[in-house]
Structure formats: structure tokens, C-alpha cells
Design a protein around this motif. Structure first.
Motif, mmCIF file in Angstrom:
data_model
loop_
_atom_site.group_PDB
_atom_site.id
_atom_site.type_symbol
_atom_site.label_atom_id
_atom_site.label_comp_id
_atom_site.label_asym_id
_atom_site.label_seq_id
_atom_site.Cartn_x
_atom_site.Cartn_y
_atom_site.Cartn_z
ATOM 1 N N HIS A 219 0.855 -1.194 0.000
ATOM 2 C CA HIS A 219 0.000 0.000 0.000
ATOM 3 C C HIS A 219 0.890 1.242 0.000
ATOM 4 N N SER A 220 0.607 2.159 -0.901
ATOM 5 C CA SER A 220 1.344 3.424 -0.969
ATOM 6 C C SER A 220 0.481 4.547 -0.418
ATOM 7 N N ALA A 221 1.089 5.400 0.407
ATOM 8 C CA ALA A 221 0.354 6.500 1.040
ATOM 9 C C ALA A 221 1.224 7.755 1.052
ATOM 10 N N ILE A 222 0.568 8.921 0.972
ATOM 11 C CA ILE A 222 1.257 10.209 1.076
ATOM 12 C C ILE A 222 1.340 10.592 2.541
ATOM 13 N N VAL A 223 2.558 10.803 3.041
ATOM 14 C CA VAL A 223 2.755 11.166 4.449
ATOM 15 C C VAL A 223 3.749 12.312 4.538
ATOM 16 N N THR A 224 3.695 13.024 5.651
ATOM 17 C CA THR A 224 4.623 14.128 5.914
ATOM 18 C C THR A 224 5.607 13.684 6.980
ATOM 19 N N ILE A 225 6.880 13.582 6.621
ATOM 20 C CA ILE A 225 7.899 13.003 7.504
ATOM 21 C C ILE A 225 9.152 13.872 7.489
ATOM 22 N N PRO A 226 10.044 13.690 8.482
ATOM 23 C CA PRO A 226 11.327 14.409 8.446
ATOM 24 C C PRO A 226 12.135 14.048 7.203
ATOM 25 N N ARG A 227 12.943 14.982 6.739
ATOM 26 C CA ARG A 227 13.689 14.779 5.497
ATOM 27 C C ARG A 227 14.659 13.598 5.600
ATOM 28 N N LYS A 228 15.225 13.374 6.787
ATOM 29 C CA LYS A 228 16.152 12.251 6.953
ATOM 30 C C LYS A 228 15.433 10.911 6.807
ATOM 31 N N VAL A 229 14.201 10.830 7.297
ATOM 32 C CA VAL A 229 13.419 9.601 7.144
ATOM 33 C C VAL A 229 13.131 9.358 5.666
ATOM 34 N N ALA A 230 12.773 10.429 4.938
ATOM 35 C CA ALA A 230 12.522 10.294 3.506
ATOM 36 C C ALA A 230 13.779 9.840 2.776
ATOM 37 N N PHE A 231 14.925 10.340 3.192
ATOM 38 C CA PHE A 231 16.195 9.932 2.577
ATOM 39 C C PHE A 231 16.448 8.444 2.780
ATOM 40 N N LEU A 232 16.249 7.955 4.010
ATOM 41 C CA LEU A 232 16.482 6.532 4.287
ATOM 42 C C LEU A 232 15.539 5.639 3.489
ATOM 43 N N LEU A 233 14.262 6.005 3.438
ATOM 44 C CA LEU A 233 13.296 5.185 2.721
ATOM 45 C C LEU A 233 13.543 5.225 1.213
ATOM 46 N N HIS A 234 14.080 6.325 0.711
ATOM 47 C CA HIS A 234 14.395 6.394 -0.709
ATOM 48 C C HIS A 234 15.601 5.518 -1.043
ATOM 49 N N GLN A 235 16.527 5.406 -0.104
ATOM 50 C CA GLN A 235 17.680 4.539 -0.298
ATOM 51 C C GLN A 235 17.276 3.071 -0.278
ATOM 52 N N LYS A 236 16.390 2.707 0.653
ATOM 53 C CA LYS A 236 15.962 1.310 0.775
ATOM 54 C C LYS A 236 14.545 1.286 1.357
ATOM 55 N N PRO A 237 13.545 1.088 0.517
ATOM 56 C CA PRO A 237 12.153 1.087 1.005
ATOM 57 C C PRO A 237 11.869 0.013 2.052
ATOM 58 N N ALA A 238 12.678 -1.055 2.110
ATOM 59 C CA ALA A 238 12.436 -2.132 3.075
ATOM 60 C C ALA A 238 12.642 -1.684 4.518
ATOM 61 N N TYR A 239 13.262 -0.511 4.741
ATOM 62 C CA TYR A 239 13.427 -0.016 6.114
ATOM 63 C C TYR A 239 12.084 0.276 6.770
ATOM 64 N N ILE A 240 11.031 0.349 5.978
ATOM 65 C CA ILE A 240 9.723 0.687 6.539
ATOM 66 C C ILE A 240 9.224 -0.375 7.511
ATOM 67 N N SER A 241 9.509 -1.639 7.228
ATOM 68 C CA SER A 241 8.970 -2.726 8.061
ATOM 69 C C SER A 241 9.533 -2.729 9.480
ATOM 70 N N PRO A 242 10.866 -2.691 9.685
ATOM 71 C CA PRO A 242 11.358 -2.674 11.072
ATOM 72 C C PRO A 242 10.965 -1.421 11.841
ATOM 73 N N SER A 243 10.830 -0.289 11.141
ATOM 74 C CA SER A 243 10.441 0.937 11.847
ATOM 75 C C SER A 243 8.985 0.876 12.304
ATOM 76 N N VAL A 244 8.093 0.346 11.441
ATOM 77 C CA VAL A 244 6.692 0.209 11.835
ATOM 78 C C VAL A 244 6.564 -0.789 12.990
ATOM 79 N N GLU A 245 7.327 -1.872 12.936
ATOM 80 C CA GLU A 245 7.263 -2.851 14.019
ATOM 81 C C GLU A 245 7.780 -2.259 15.322
ATOM 82 N N ALA A 246 8.840 -1.448 15.257
ATOM 83 C CA ALA A 246 9.349 -0.789 16.462
ATOM 84 C C ALA A 246 8.286 0.115 17.080
ATOM 85 N N PHE A 247 7.527 0.801 16.227
ATOM 86 C CA PHE A 247 6.434 1.629 16.729
ATOM 87 C C PHE A 247 5.308 0.778 17.300
ATOM 88 N N TYR A 248 5.004 -0.331 16.653
ATOM 89 C CA TYR A 248 3.855 -1.165 17.028
ATOM 90 C C TYR A 248 4.083 -1.885 18.355
#
Length: 604
Positions: A219-248
Motif C-alpha cells: 500500500h502506498s500513502a502520502i505522508v509528511t515526515i522528516p527529510r532524513k526519514v525520507a532519505f532513508l526510505l528512498h535509499q531502501k524502502p524495506a526499512y519501513i517494516s522494522p520501523s513500523v514494528e518498532a512503533f507497534y
């Protein structure tokens, strides 16, 4: 030198180390090279290893083509050469977390591998055991129980194969087989390999929409995030899973940096925000959106006004995601994870100037702006009830209005199978028995058994509910049902009289003594005094009219006893529903199976 006595003692005291149990939410898979018939080669081990390396390369090419932009919930699919008990194979283990679709994606990849290599046999299982058999539970032969299923279920050339016992029977099979025995059967006894199209269809039912289903797991969604987070996700989109789990699964330790008085100590500060498209797994996005998370003190004042609901929602989701990244990098238990080490190295390159953060112009011109519909998140009770009954399309709803087409089909299938299970009146002490229908694909032992009837019922231990009911009514002096055949109940009545005569001869004195004791105890409580309540009413009432009215009320109470029982039943049922607090439970399940709507609790 060890003596025979020493060897015997060692054998009696030595216990092999049990195989470690597979962790929850994990799937384990093995790929074997089993040519049939056995090859006549000088170096079979070298041949097997060479063939498995070919399979490994095919798996890499297949995942590259199918999973180019795929994001795994926790761990990815992988195959590694392994040798155990002298058998070389490809082994893999994946923790899929809450994303059950990851597990079925792995099954799909393994199945495709067997189609491309004809001498490859695959075995797959999870923490529940042979989960493919669980999917096809309603179509399995009676002998195939979980205790004997290990090493019997294989995938070969895209088909499901089951190793049958040496002698098939309708009774319980206790014969277990080892991996070596299973390999020998595959090579030397192909006649023992059961292939049923019915079983296979049920076992692979969840794969019916693959490979198209792969993209629908994201699922793709438009979100407003810090620029460093956008940089990391642009480098490797798979970083989204461990970060969401850390929050959850956050805990107080991980939340410490977010509770600071100011945001100066944060890695991802909320003072430089960008609006971008982020790709999630569907499970991860639902986890992020469903959590109630108060705005941390370090983020207060950095979210837009709620007057612009769209901007606020995007910023709130981005705030949760940024907090997940912050907790992931801060929590000491995550420091050894490969993804955390990679992110820290990238951030160090940014601090040293080796890497540049993306500019607003770069984001606007080159980055993806995709935003998927979120209707699959909107599920209410009415939609769920309508889809379970298969009435969604009849009302003119669009496909995908409730979850997606796959969710609708799965829900209807689950309810239909559950109703079939509950309506199985032939169930015995071992539970409901499903009808085995394999056609010509299954060879079932048709030999008759003297003690067992054609439908598998033990005549000596059978129980006729209707005859028992009639017998009890006659014993209590109640009239039997109209049209009842007295000749049918005569043998039962004779047996009861025979048993009664034996009891009178053997235990008459004991029964009479026990009866006197029980009567004395009950009389002391006043239960046996039938006129007691009437006398109490006469003492309380002053006139004969009042006594008559009260007596009439008692008669009405007796006549309405059945109605009171129904009222109590309804009351208990509603209390049970309230106790469920919106979750599943016996009362809700019973109402659902009766196709009755669950009443809402509107009390405040």
C-alpha cells in the motif's frame, strides 16, 4: 574397552536431543533433489549438490522478477545449502510476523520452483505443523492425522503429493515415517503417492490469485515526515517494516527520547518536514493507522491545524512513522540488526557530507507520488455481515468495497465450511467427520468389518437418540409422540424391565435405604412440602379474595414457566454478548451461525 553391559546402560540412559520447536509466525521449508528412479552415478552427492545450486540460481532469478519492489514484513525468502543426516538439501526459514500473505508467497515461489525442475521435491511447514493439510482438512482421508503427517506431504511439479501408509484402512494409522523412508518411497514406490485434485485445490486455495496478488499486498500513502526519514526510505524502502514494528511493539525504554523536553536530542527532528509517497506492507500500514498514539512533547506544535483534515492526517501518520524510526535506532535491543547498522552508516555519511539529503525540487520532480485507496481499511459490522452471507454484489457494491475480492471469497468460504462442520450430525466422540471424496485418485480399503457397519459406526456402541427419548418418556409416564410404532420400542422396554428386575433382586435394600436418607434430608429443607407456599400465602393475606388472587397468580406463574425460561435465556445471551466487549465469543458465534444480527450495546 566398553563391555556389553556398559553399552546397554548407555542406550537406556541416552535420550536424543529433541528437535527445536519452530517459533510462532515462522515458516520452514526444505528443497530436496530426489530423482526417480535412483541415479546410477559414481558421485551422487556431487550430482545432488550441482542440481541444488541450479535450483538456488532459479530461485534468485524468480524472486528478482516477481519481488522487484516487494517489502517483507519481517524476514525475506532465502535458500541455503545444508547437509543433515547425510542428506544435502536447500533449507530456509522465514519469520513472517503478522503478514500471513508472506507465508503464502513463499509457498507460491516453492511451487514454481518444482514446476521448473522436475526432480525437485519440496517440504514446507510452520509452527502449526503441516498447514497445507490444515487448509484441506475437510477433504483429507480419515487415516491422515497430525501425529502421522510428518514427512508425508510434498510438493512436486506444482502438485501436492501425500505418501499413503503401507496398508490403507479407515481406522487410525499409527505408522510414522522418517525422511529417509519418505525419500525411499518416492524413488521406489510411486504407487504410494496420493494425488487428489480435491485436496490440492483446497490446500492451494490461497494461491489462486498469484502472482497478481503480490502487488496487492502493498500500500502506498502520502505522508509528511522528516527529510532524513525520507532519505532513508528512498535509499531502501524495506526499512519501513522494522520501523513500523518498532512503533507497534514499543515499550517505555524505546519511548525515552520522545519524552524529552525539547527535540534537540532527536535523530529525526520535526523541524524539517517533507511530504512524500511511502510504500508500506498492508499489515504494516494497518498497524500504524490503528494505533492511538498521543503526540509526544517533542512534536507538539509541529503538526498542522485540524482544520485541514487531509494535511493533518498525513502529518499524524508521518509523525508515527518518524517516531518508529527514532525508537528503532534508540532501543538497545535493536543495535545488532543489520537494518539498524545500515541506517546508522547512511546517517553518518549525511553528517560527514558524503551523502546529500534530497531537496524539495528533487522530490517534486523525480520522486513517486503514488497514493492508493484506503477503502480496504474501512470495515464495519454491516459490511462484514453482508459479505459473510455472500450478498455484497447483490446490493450493487463494487468489488473491493469490503477489503478486496480475495477477502470476500475467503470469508464466504470460511463461513460455509464452518456451517458444514456444525451441521454434521454424524459427529462422534472424535468430532465431526468430513466426507472423503477422492474419486479415482484415492484407493480406500473397501473390506468389510464384522464389528463396524458400512458407515463406520460401531453397532454395539451406537446410540439411538429417538429411541432413548421415547423410552425416557414412557418411564416417566408421559405419552409418546403421535404415530409412534409401539413394536419398535418393545425390545428397549423389555431390556429396561430386565435391568430393573436385576436391580431389584440385587440392590433393593441398598436403594431403599438410600432413598430414605435422601427423603429425610430433602424434607428438612421443606422442598417436599407441597402445601408450604400456599400456607405462607394464607398467613400473609387477610381476606379470602386476596388469598384467591394470590393463588391464581401462582397458577399463572406455573403456566408461564416456559416463557420465563425464554426470558432468562435471552437475558443470559445478552449478558454474554456484553461480556464479549465486541470481540468473538460463544454467544456472538451462535447468533452468527443462526444468521441473526448481533444487537448493539448503545448504553453510555
Amino acid at each position: 574397552m566398553a563391555t556389553e553391559e556398559d553399552i546397554a546402560w548407555f542406550r537406556s540412559t541416552f535420550h536424543p536431543i529433541p528437535k527445536p520447536q519452530l517459533p510462532d509466525d515462522s515458516v520452514e521449508y526444505s528443497v530436496y533433489h530426489i530423482p526417480s528412479p535412483a541415479p546410477a552415478v559414481i558421485d551422487e552427492a556431487a550430482e545432488t549438490r550441482a542440481r541444488l545450486l541450479e535450483v538456488q540460481r532459479t530461485a534468485a532469478d524468480l524472486t528478482k522478477d516477481l519481488l522487484k519492489d516487494y517489502i517483507w514484513q519481517r524476514e525475506a525468502f532465502r535458500l541455503e545449502i545444508s547437509k543433515e543426516d547425510g542428506i544435502t538439501s536447500l533449507q530456509g526459514h522465514t519469520n513472517y510476523g503478522d503478514s500471513i500473505e508472506d507465508e503464502w508467497l513463499i509457498v507460491y515461489i516453492l511451487r514454481e520452483l518444482t514446476k521448473r525442475h522436475e526432480d525437485i521435491w519440496v517440504k514446507v511447514g510452520d509452527s502449526d505443523g503441516e498447514f497445507l493439510l490444515i487448509e484441506a482438512a475437510g477433504t483429507l482421508p480419515a487415516w491422515l492425522e497430525p501425529d502421522v503427517a510428518e514427512n508425508r506431504v510434498w510438493i512436486h511439479q506444482g502438485e501436492l503429493r501425500i505418501i499413503k501408509p503401507k496398508q490403507e484402512t479407515k481406522r487410525t494409522v499409527t505408522e510414522k515415517i522418517t525422511l529417509q523412508e519418505a525419500r525411499k518411497v518416492i524413488q521406489e514406490e510411486p504407487g504410494r503417492l496420493l494425488h487428489s485434485s480435491i485436496i490440492q485445490e483446497e490446500a492451494f486455495y490461497r494461491l489462486r490469485n498469484y502472482p497478481r496478488q503480490i502487488n496487492e499486498n502493498l500500500h502506498s500513502a502520502i505522508v509528511t515526515i522528516p527529510r532524513k526519514v525520507a532519505f532513508l526510505l528512498h535509499q531502501k524502502p524495506a526499512y519501513i517494516s522494522p520501523s513500523v514494528e518498532a512503533f507497534y511493539i514499543r515499550d517505555p525504554i524505546a519511548l525515552r527520547p520522545l519524552r524529552a523536553k525539547d527535540a534537540s536530542g532527536l535523530v529525526f527532528q520535526p523541524d524539517d518536514l517533507v511530504t512524500v509517497s511511502v510504500r508500506f506492507t498492508r499489515v504494516g500500514y494497518a498497524q500504524l493507522k490503528s494505533q492511538d498514539f498521543p503526540v509526544p512533547s517533542t512534536w507538539i506544535g509541529n503538526l498542522p491545524s485540524t482544520d485541514d483534515q487531509e494535511a493533518y492526517t498525513r502529518a499524524e501518520t508521518g509523525m508515527k512513522l518518524a517516531c518508529g524510526f527514532e525508537m528503532l535506532l534508540y532501543d538497545p535491543q535493536n543495535q545488532d540488526k543489520a537494518s539498524v547498522r545500515e541506517m546508522k552508516l547512511l546517517l553518518e555519511d549525511v553528517d560527514t557530507g558524503d551523502e546529500k539529503l534530497p531537496t524539495n525540487e528533487e522530490i517534486d520532480k523525480t520522486w513517486d507520488k503514488r497514493e492508493d485507496d484506503e477503502k480496504w481499511l474501512d470495515i464495519n459490522f454491516e459490511d462484514l455481515d453482508r459479505e459473510l452471507k455472500g450478498k455484497g454484489q447483490a446490493r450493487g457494491t463494487e468489488a473491493g468495497s469490503f477489503g478486496d475480492a480475495g477477502a470476500q471469497a475467503n470469508l464466504q468460504r470460511i463461513v460455509a465450511r464452518f456451517e458444514e462442520f456444525l451441521n454434521d450430525n454424524s459427529a462422534g466422540v472424535d468430532g465431526a467427520d468430513f466426507i472423503d471424496d477422492f474419486g479415482s485418485d484415492s484407493d480406500v480399503d473397501e473390506e468389510d468389518d464384522e464389528e463396524v457397519s458400512s458407515d463406520g459406526e460401531d453397532k454395539d456402541a451406537s446410540f439411538d437418540e429417538e429411541e432413548f427419548s421415547r423410552m425416557m418418556k414412557e418411564m416417566m409416564g408421559m405419552p409418546s409422540a403421535s404415530g409412534q410404532d409401539s413394536s419398535r420400542t418393545a425390545p428397549i422396554r423389555n431390556r429396561v424391565e430386565e435391568l430393573d428386575s436385576k436391580l431389584e433382586e440385587d440392590d433393593t435394600e441398598q436403594i431403599q435405604d438410600l432413598t430414605r436418607q435422601m427423603e429425610a434430608e430433602l424434607r428438612g429443607t421443606g422442598v417436599l412440602d407441597l402445601h408450604r407456599r400456599q400456607q405462607q400465602l394464607s398467613e400473609k393475606e387477610g381476606t379470602s379474595k386476596e388469598k384467591t388472587a394470590e393463588t391464581s397468580g401462582l397458577v399463572d406463574d406455573l403456566e408461564n414457566e416456559d416463557e420465563n425460561v425464554n426470558i432468562n435465556l435471552a437475558k443470559n445471551l445478552l449478558e454474554s454478548l456484553q461480556g464479549q466487549a465486541g470481540t468473538s465469543g460463544p454467544a456472538g458465534n451462535m447468533l452468527s451461525m443462526l444468521n441473526l444480527p448481533i444487537p448493539k450495546d448503545d448504553r453510555r
